[in-house]
Design a protein around this motif. Structure first.
Motif, PDB file in Angstrom:
ATOM      1  N   GLN A 140      36.363  31.610 -42.700  1.00  0.00           N
ATOM      2  CA  GLN A 140      37.569  32.401 -42.930  1.00  0.00           C
ATOM      3  C   GLN A 140      37.750  33.457 -41.844  1.00  0.00           C
ATOM      4  OE1 GLN A 140      37.737  34.182 -46.808  1.00  0.00           O
ATOM      5  NE2 GLN A 140      39.760  35.093 -46.466  1.00  0.00           N
ATOM      6  N   LEU A 141      36.642  34.067 -41.422  1.00  0.00           N
ATOM      7  CA  LEU A 141      36.720  35.042 -40.330  1.00  0.00           C
ATOM      8  C   LEU A 141      37.216  34.395 -39.046  1.00  0.00           C
ATOM      9  CD1 LEU A 141      33.472  37.204 -40.769  1.00  0.00           C
ATOM     10  CD2 LEU A 141      35.830  37.914 -41.165  1.00  0.00           C
ATOM     11  N   GLN A 142      36.696  33.212 -38.725  1.00  0.00           N
ATOM     12  CA  GLN A 142      37.118  32.516 -37.516  1.00  0.00           C
ATOM     13  C   GLN A 142      38.608  32.168 -37.573  1.00  0.00           C
ATOM     14  OE1 GLN A 142      35.342  32.144 -34.806  1.00  0.00           O
ATOM     15  NE2 GLN A 142      33.554  33.096 -35.741  1.00  0.00           N
ATOM     16  N   LEU A 196      38.154  40.436 -34.894  1.00  0.00           N
ATOM     17  CA  LEU A 196      36.995  40.183 -35.748  1.00  0.00           C
ATOM     18  C   LEU A 196      36.676  41.410 -36.598  1.00  0.00           C
ATOM     19  CD1 LEU A 196      34.685  38.346 -36.597  1.00  0.00           C
ATOM     20  CD2 LEU A 196      33.361  39.211 -34.649  1.00  0.00           C
ATOM     21  N   ALA A 197      36.767  42.606 -36.016  1.00  0.00           N
ATOM     22  CA  ALA A 197      36.505  43.823 -36.789  1.00  0.00           C
ATOM     23  C   ALA A 197      37.532  43.987 -37.910  1.00  0.00           C
ATOM     24  CB  ALA A 197      36.533  45.033 -35.863  1.00  0.00           C
ATOM     25  N   ARG A 198      38.793  43.734 -37.612  1.00  0.00           N
ATOM     26  CA  ARG A 198      39.827  43.826 -38.644  1.00  0.00           C
ATOM     27  C   ARG A 198      39.640  42.760 -39.720  1.00  0.00           C
ATOM     28  NH1 ARG A 198      43.020  44.737 -33.990  1.00  0.00           N
ATOM     29  NH2 ARG A 198      43.697  42.549 -34.020  1.00  0.00           N
ATOM     30  N   ALA A 199      39.229  41.556 -39.294  1.00  0.00           N
ATOM     31  CA  ALA A 199      39.018  40.477 -40.260  1.00  0.00           C
ATOM     32  C   ALA A 199      37.852  40.804 -41.198  1.00  0.00           C
ATOM     33  CB  ALA A 199      38.768  39.164 -39.520  1.00  0.00           C
ATOM     34  N   ARG A 200      36.789  41.364 -40.656  1.00  0.00           N
ATOM     35  CA  ARG A 200      35.649  41.757 -41.499  1.00  0.00           C
ATOM     36  C   ARG A 200      36.074  42.817 -42.518  1.00  0.00           C
ATOM     37  NH1 ARG A 200      30.480  40.352 -40.090  1.00  0.00           N
ATOM     38  NH2 ARG A 200      30.205  39.239 -38.103  1.00  0.00           N
ATOM     39  N   LEU A 203      38.256  41.169 -45.131  1.00  0.00           N
ATOM     40  CA  LEU A 203      37.446  40.335 -46.015  1.00  0.00           C
ATOM     41  C   LEU A 203      36.629  41.176 -46.980  1.00  0.00           C
ATOM     42  CD1 LEU A 203      36.548  37.454 -46.731  1.00  0.00           C
ATOM     43  CD2 LEU A 203      34.756  37.668 -45.005  1.00  0.00           C
ATOM     44  N   GLN A 204      36.112  42.312 -46.510  1.00  0.00           N
ATOM     45  CA  GLN A 204      35.325  43.198 -47.369  1.00  0.00           C
ATOM     46  C   GLN A 204      36.188  43.790 -48.485  1.00  0.00           C
ATOM     47  OE1 GLN A 204      32.092  43.572 -47.108  1.00  0.00           O
ATOM     48  NE2 GLN A 204      31.930  45.012 -48.837  1.00  0.00           N
ATOM     49  N   ARG A 205      37.438  44.050 -48.179  1.00  0.00           N
ATOM     50  CA  ARG A 205      38.319  44.623 -49.193  1.00  0.00           C
ATOM     51  C   ARG A 205      38.675  43.620 -50.278  1.00  0.00           C
ATOM     52  NH1 ARG A 205      42.640  47.753 -45.211  1.00  0.00           N
ATOM     53  NH2 ARG A 205      41.220  49.429 -44.537  1.00  0.00           N
ATOM     54  N   THR A 206      38.784  42.367 -49.919  1.00  0.00           N
ATOM     55  CA  THR A 206      39.198  41.342 -50.879  1.00  0.00           C
ATOM     56  C   THR A 206      38.046  40.791 -51.699  1.00  0.00           C
ATOM     57  OG1 THR A 206      38.998  39.660 -49.157  1.00  0.00           O
ATOM     58  CG2 THR A 206      41.161  40.675 -49.493  1.00  0.00           C
ATOM     59  N   THR A 207      36.800  41.074 -51.298  1.00  0.00           N
ATOM     60  CA  THR A 207      35.652  40.513 -52.049  1.00  0.00           C
ATOM     61  C   THR A 207      35.009  41.578 -52.914  1.00  0.00           C
ATOM     62  OG1 THR A 207      34.226  40.977 -50.121  1.00  0.00           O
ATOM     63  CG2 THR A 207      35.174  38.755 -50.339  1.00  0.00           C
TER      64      THR A 207
END
Length: 207
Positions: A140-142, A196-200, A203-207
């Motif tokens: 998902q990050l990629q 990548l930093a924004r994606a991380r 992703l952290q906010r949604t999990t």
């Protein structure tokens, strides 16, 4: 009769090879001694007059002027090449400085992301902590990085440059675009780091 037969036995004169002589004459190339043309001789030349149109001093002065003009042209080309090399080096330095700033910004964003993750983990004591991401999260990050607008823009520019590099003839604008390849590569790496930093963080906010 023997003496008569001796008188009759005379040596046949050699035959003149007229064909060979004509072939040699036909193979001679007619050339004008004035203009070096091969379709006429000097007396029939219409390109250069039998009389001089200028004196030897004038012809020598003309040759010297042409040599000076060619030398000036070579100096001008050399000056243009030096100016081009200076502009290219300056653009490369600017690209490296920009890439360094982008990398520093990406590192700051990653540092903020790590601080946010550590603070969220310390406050959410009931939530399970994970040291690594799952394979689905990595994929998902990629995908999120690949979908970033800046990443896609620089990847498109590099694809266009790759298509130009295989061509045999290029115009001035196309050559200038190829010269920016290194700059675009640095910008692409910086854009991927920021994405990548924004994606991380997303992703952290949604999990």
């Amino acid at each position: 009769e023997r003496s008569r037969s001796r008188r009759l036995k005379f040596k046949t004169p050699p035959t003149i090879q007229t064909n060979d002589s004509l072939g040699i004459m036909a193979s001679v190339i007619v050339q004008c001694s004035r203009c070096r043309g091969t379709d006429h001789i000097a007396k029939d030349c219409r390109k250069l007059s039998f009389l001089r149109s200028s004196t030897r001093a004038e012809e020598r002065e003309k040759r010297l002027a042409q040599q000076a003009q060619r030398a000036a042209g070579r100096e001008e080309q050399e000056q243009e090449r030096l100016e081009y090399d200076m502009r290219k080096q300056k653009r490369q330095e600017q690209a490296e400085q920009w890439a360094a700033r982008q990398a520093e910004r990406a590192m700051k964003e990653m540092g903020k992301q790590e601080d946010w993750e550590s603070s969220s983990q310390s406050t959410a004591s009931t939530a399970p902590t994970r040291a690594t991401l799952t394979s689905e999260e990595e994929d998902q990050l990629q995908r999120m990085v690949a979908a970033d607008n800046n990443v896609r823009r620089y990847e498109k520019k590099l694809r266009e440059i790759a298509q130009l590099e295989v061509r045999s003839s290029l115009d001035t604008l196309q050559k200038a675009k190829i010269e920016k390849k290194h700059e675009y590569e640095l910008e692409l790496n910086a854009a991927r780091g920021s994405a990548l930093a924004r994606a991380r963080q997303e992703l952290q906010r949604t999990t």
